[in-house]
Write a protein that holds these residues in place. Sequence first.
Motif, PDB file in Angstrom:
ATOM      1  N   THR A 194       0.864  -1.166  -0.325  1.00  0.00           N
ATOM      2  CA  THR A 194      -0.087   0.259   0.272  1.00  0.00           C
ATOM      3  C   THR A 194       0.872   0.910   0.122  1.00  0.00           C
ATOM      4  OG1 THR A 194      -1.559  -1.699   1.513  1.00  0.00           O
ATOM      5  CG2 THR A 194      -1.791   1.656   1.091  1.00  0.00           C
ATOM      6  N   ILE A 195       0.771   2.090  -0.534  1.00  0.00           N
ATOM      7  CA  ILE A 195       1.639   3.150  -1.572  1.00  0.00           C
ATOM      8  C   ILE A 195       0.971   4.741  -1.271  1.00  0.00           C
ATOM      9  CG2 ILE A 195       3.401   4.377  -2.576  1.00  0.00           C
ATOM     10  CD1 ILE A 195       3.534   2.039  -4.010  1.00  0.00           C
ATOM     11  N   ALA A 196       1.041   5.777  -0.569  1.00  0.00           N
ATOM     12  CA  ALA A 196       0.759   6.263  -0.475  1.00  0.00           C
ATOM     13  C   ALA A 196       1.157   7.941  -1.189  1.00  0.00           C
ATOM     14  CB  ALA A 196       0.141   7.046   1.056  1.00  0.00           C
ATOM     15  N   THR A 197       0.172   8.216  -1.085  1.00  0.00           N
ATOM     16  CA  THR A 197       0.469  10.652  -1.964  1.00  0.00           C
ATOM     17  C   THR A 197      -0.451  11.244  -1.979  1.00  0.00           C
ATOM     18  OG1 THR A 197       2.264  11.025  -4.071  1.00  0.00           O
ATOM     19  CG2 THR A 197      -0.458   9.438  -4.510  1.00  0.00           C
ATOM     20  N   GLY A 198       0.223  11.694  -2.724  1.00  0.00           N
ATOM     21  CA  GLY A 198      -0.236  13.778  -2.346  1.00  0.00           C
ATOM     22  C   GLY A 198      -2.120  13.719  -2.908  1.00  0.00           C
ATOM     23  N   TRP A 245      -3.181   1.902  -4.510  1.00  0.00           N
ATOM     24  CA  TRP A 245      -2.678   3.522  -3.996  1.00  0.00           C
ATOM     25  C   TRP A 245      -4.050   4.294  -2.817  1.00  0.00           C
ATOM     26  CZ3 TRP A 245       1.659   5.627  -5.147  1.00  0.00           C
ATOM     27  CH2 TRP A 245       2.430   5.561  -6.251  1.00  0.00           C
ATOM     28  N   LYS A 246      -2.970   4.891  -1.683  1.00  0.00           N
ATOM     29  CA  LYS A 246      -4.035   5.503  -0.997  1.00  0.00           C
ATOM     30  C   LYS A 246      -2.964   7.159  -0.894  1.00  0.00           C
ATOM     31  CE  LYS A 246      -5.719   2.249   2.250  1.00  0.00           C
ATOM     32  NZ  LYS A 246      -6.212   1.969   4.095  1.00  0.00           N
ATOM     33  N   ARG A 247      -4.106   8.277  -0.164  1.00  0.00           N
ATOM     34  CA  ARG A 247      -3.433   9.462  -0.739  1.00  0.00           C
ATOM     35  C   ARG A 247      -3.815  10.164   1.276  1.00  0.00           C
ATOM     36  NH1 ARG A 247      -4.204  11.923  -5.519  1.00  0.00           N
ATOM     37  NH2 ARG A 247      -4.807   9.904  -7.280  1.00  0.00           N
ATOM     38  N   SER A 248      -2.956  11.083   1.326  1.00  0.00           N
ATOM     39  CA  SER A 248      -2.858  11.625   3.217  1.00  0.00           C
ATOM     40  C   SER A 248      -1.994  12.999   2.158  1.00  0.00           C
ATOM     41  CB  SER A 248      -2.275  10.603   3.390  1.00  0.00           C
ATOM     42  OG  SER A 248       0.216  11.148   3.364  1.00  0.00           O
ATOM     43  N   THR A 249      -2.622  13.275   3.335  1.00  0.00           N
ATOM     44  CA  THR A 249      -1.644  15.227   3.134  1.00  0.00           C
ATOM     45  C   THR A 249      -0.262  14.392   3.576  1.00  0.00           C
ATOM     46  OG1 THR A 249      -2.424  15.298   5.870  1.00  0.00           O
ATOM     47  CG2 THR A 249      -4.169  15.479   4.217  1.00  0.00           C
ATOM     48  N   PHE A 250       0.110  15.858   3.409  1.00  0.00           N
ATOM     49  CA  PHE A 250       1.705  15.749   3.754  1.00  0.00           C
ATOM     50  C   PHE A 250       2.626  15.634   4.636  1.00  0.00           C
ATOM     51  CE2 PHE A 250       6.046  17.394   3.717  1.00  0.00           C
ATOM     52  CZ  PHE A 250       6.663  17.327   3.060  1.00  0.00           C
ATOM     53  N   ASP A 251       1.224  16.626   5.862  1.00  0.00           N
ATOM     54  CA  ASP A 251       1.407  16.140   7.377  1.00  0.00           C
ATOM     55  C   ASP A 251       1.379  15.407   8.457  1.00  0.00           C
ATOM     56  OD1 ASP A 251       2.524  19.465   7.078  1.00  0.00           O
ATOM     57  OD2 ASP A 251       0.750  20.564   7.281  1.00  0.00           O
ATOM     58  N   SER A 252       0.189  14.482   7.881  1.00  0.00           N
ATOM     59  CA  SER A 252       0.162  13.714   8.308  1.00  0.00           C
ATOM     60  C   SER A 252       0.867  12.339   8.433  1.00  0.00           C
ATOM     61  CB  SER A 252      -1.592  13.285   8.390  1.00  0.00           C
ATOM     62  OG  SER A 252      -1.791  12.969   6.278  1.00  0.00           O
ATOM     63  N   ALA A 253       1.231  12.158   6.940  1.00  0.00           N
ATOM     64  CA  ALA A 253       2.976  11.664   6.950  1.00  0.00           C
ATOM     65  C   ALA A 253       3.684  11.335   7.191  1.00  0.00           C
ATOM     66  CB  ALA A 253       2.455  11.254   5.025  1.00  0.00           C
ATOM     67  N   ASP A 273      -1.894   3.532   8.147  1.00  0.00           N
ATOM     68  CA  ASP A 273      -2.866   2.898   7.156  1.00  0.00           C
ATOM     69  C   ASP A 273      -2.202   2.305   5.334  1.00  0.00           C
ATOM     70  OD1 ASP A 273      -3.786   5.262   6.102  1.00  0.00           O
ATOM     71  OD2 ASP A 273      -5.921   4.960   5.692  1.00  0.00           O
ATOM     72  N   TRP A 274      -1.109   3.105   5.598  1.00  0.00           N
ATOM     73  CA  TRP A 274      -0.107   2.326   4.558  1.00  0.00           C
ATOM     74  C   TRP A 274       0.797   2.390   4.415  1.00  0.00           C
ATOM     75  CZ3 TRP A 274       3.256   5.897   5.609  1.00  0.00           C
ATOM     76  CH2 TRP A 274       3.293   7.536   5.774  1.00  0.00           C
ATOM     77  N   ASP A 275       1.619   1.698   3.709  1.00  0.00           N
ATOM     78  CA  ASP A 275       3.160   0.785   4.001  1.00  0.00           C
ATOM     79  C   ASP A 275       4.457   2.267   3.612  1.00  0.00           C
ATOM     80  OD1 ASP A 275       2.367  -1.333   4.850  1.00  0.00           O
ATOM     81  OD2 ASP A 275       1.521  -1.736   1.987  1.00  0.00           O
ATOM     82  N   MET A 276       4.104   2.791   2.824  1.00  0.00           N
ATOM     83  CA  MET A 276       4.769   3.775   1.751  1.00  0.00           C
ATOM     84  C   MET A 276       4.223   5.341   1.881  1.00  0.00           C
ATOM     85  SD  MET A 276       6.723   0.989  -0.284  1.00  0.00           S
ATOM     86  CE  MET A 276       7.810   2.622  -1.475  1.00  0.00           C
ATOM     87  N   ASN A 277       5.007   5.924   1.625  1.00  0.00           N
ATOM     88  CA  ASN A 277       3.960   7.142   0.870  1.00  0.00           C
ATOM     89  C   ASN A 277       5.630   8.272   0.245  1.00  0.00           C
ATOM     90  OD1 ASN A 277       2.655   9.893   0.926  1.00  0.00           O
ATOM     91  ND2 ASN A 277       1.731   9.060   2.658  1.00  0.00           N
ATOM     92  N   ILE A 278       5.117   8.548  -0.449  1.00  0.00           N
ATOM     93  CA  ILE A 278       6.062   9.237  -1.747  1.00  0.00           C
ATOM     94  C   ILE A 278       5.497  10.520  -2.130  1.00  0.00           C
ATOM     95  CG2 ILE A 278       5.185   7.714  -3.946  1.00  0.00           C
ATOM     96  CD1 ILE A 278       8.289   7.912  -4.579  1.00  0.00           C
ATOM     97  N   GLN A 279       6.185  11.675  -2.103  1.00  0.00           N
ATOM     98  CA  GLN A 279       5.374  12.624  -2.367  1.00  0.00           C
ATOM     99  C   GLN A 279       6.347  14.083  -2.081  1.00  0.00           C
ATOM    100  OE1 GLN A 279       1.804  14.630   0.248  1.00  0.00           O
ATOM    101  NE2 GLN A 279       1.445  12.684   1.242  1.00  0.00           N
ATOM    102  N   GLN A 280       7.640  14.050  -2.311  1.00  0.00           N
ATOM    103  CA  GLN A 280       8.818  14.897  -1.972  1.00  0.00           C
ATOM    104  C   GLN A 280       9.272  15.070  -0.782  1.00  0.00           C
ATOM    105  OE1 GLN A 280       6.112  17.749  -4.918  1.00  0.00           O
ATOM    106  NE2 GLN A 280       5.538  14.785  -5.209  1.00  0.00           N
ATOM    107  N   PHE A 281       8.751  14.208   0.037  1.00  0.00           N
ATOM    108  CA  PHE A 281       9.844  14.489   1.006  1.00  0.00           C
ATOM    109  C   PHE A 281      11.074  14.378   0.963  1.00  0.00           C
ATOM    110  CE2 PHE A 281       5.915  12.128   1.686  1.00  0.00           C
ATOM    111  CZ  PHE A 281       4.786  12.704   2.497  1.00  0.00           C
ATOM    112  N   SER A 282      11.475  15.907   1.692  1.00  0.00           N
ATOM    113  CA  SER A 282      12.831  15.714   1.914  1.00  0.00           C
ATOM    114  C   SER A 282      13.306  15.103   3.156  1.00  0.00           C
ATOM    115  CB  SER A 282      13.397  17.150   1.904  1.00  0.00           C
ATOM    116  OG  SER A 282      12.800  17.968   1.005  1.00  0.00           O
TER     117      SER A 282
END
Length: 274
Positions: free
Chosen positions: A43-47, A87-95, A102-111
Amino acid sequence: MTRSLRLTLVATATAAVAVLALAACSSGSGTSASGTVTDGKLTIATGQPAYSPWVEDDKPQSGKGFEAAVAYAVAKEMGYAKSDVVWKRSTFDSAIAPGPKDWDMNIQQFSIDAKRKKAVDMSTPYYTTTQAVVTTKSSKAAGDTTISALKRDAIGVAAGSTSIQSVKDVLGVTPQVFNSNDDAVLALKSGQIDAIVTDLPTAFYMSGAQLDDGTVSAQFPADGSGDQFGFVLPKGSALTSKVDKALAALKADGTLDALQTKWLSSETGTPVLK
């Protein structure tokens, strides 16, 4: 109370604690036998929404866009078929906040930075940002995609940014410095400057959201000094080392570089300055 009754009560209480503990574990992340939130799935999340060139048309499941493509490449390297990616969605801050996911990985330009690593796991980098040139289609800098051509343009940068030194080092000129990126955008709109130099992710945002006829006309050669982007994973995830191993393999065989060229250069028409 008889001894047998005490033993029965103790056994019942122990069983109850075990059930509660199991329930608590199942409410968090990484609870399946494979260490994922759902056994057999990744399960991968993005914005929400996810923007180009990171995700095309806000459809990460298409695999189009740099981060969508990287996510599927990592999943494949980890042994997951495309059909096994959810795929799931999440906000940047909550990630990047502490707590179960509720996801395994999250990708949305995290420095990648040390402060974030206190709350979540972060993978090794899949991309290091470069500097880029933002201009408008009506600016005299619009067609300037070489170092020699840009030297003749009035370049703006934000105060305190690494762009200042990049302009000096690569273009050999001293840029006009503004208090913020917003001020630089206003200067570009008014014709005070011909172009802005900023990091590539910000450049795409400026051209798409802040300028009516904006364009990212070129990007600087990679020098490894920019921000590094990594996947976010739940703190202590069993998958973190597997993601790092997958990224190392994709770097070694040239896949990451090829995806960067395809989605951040060729598809966007953003050539590297020469």
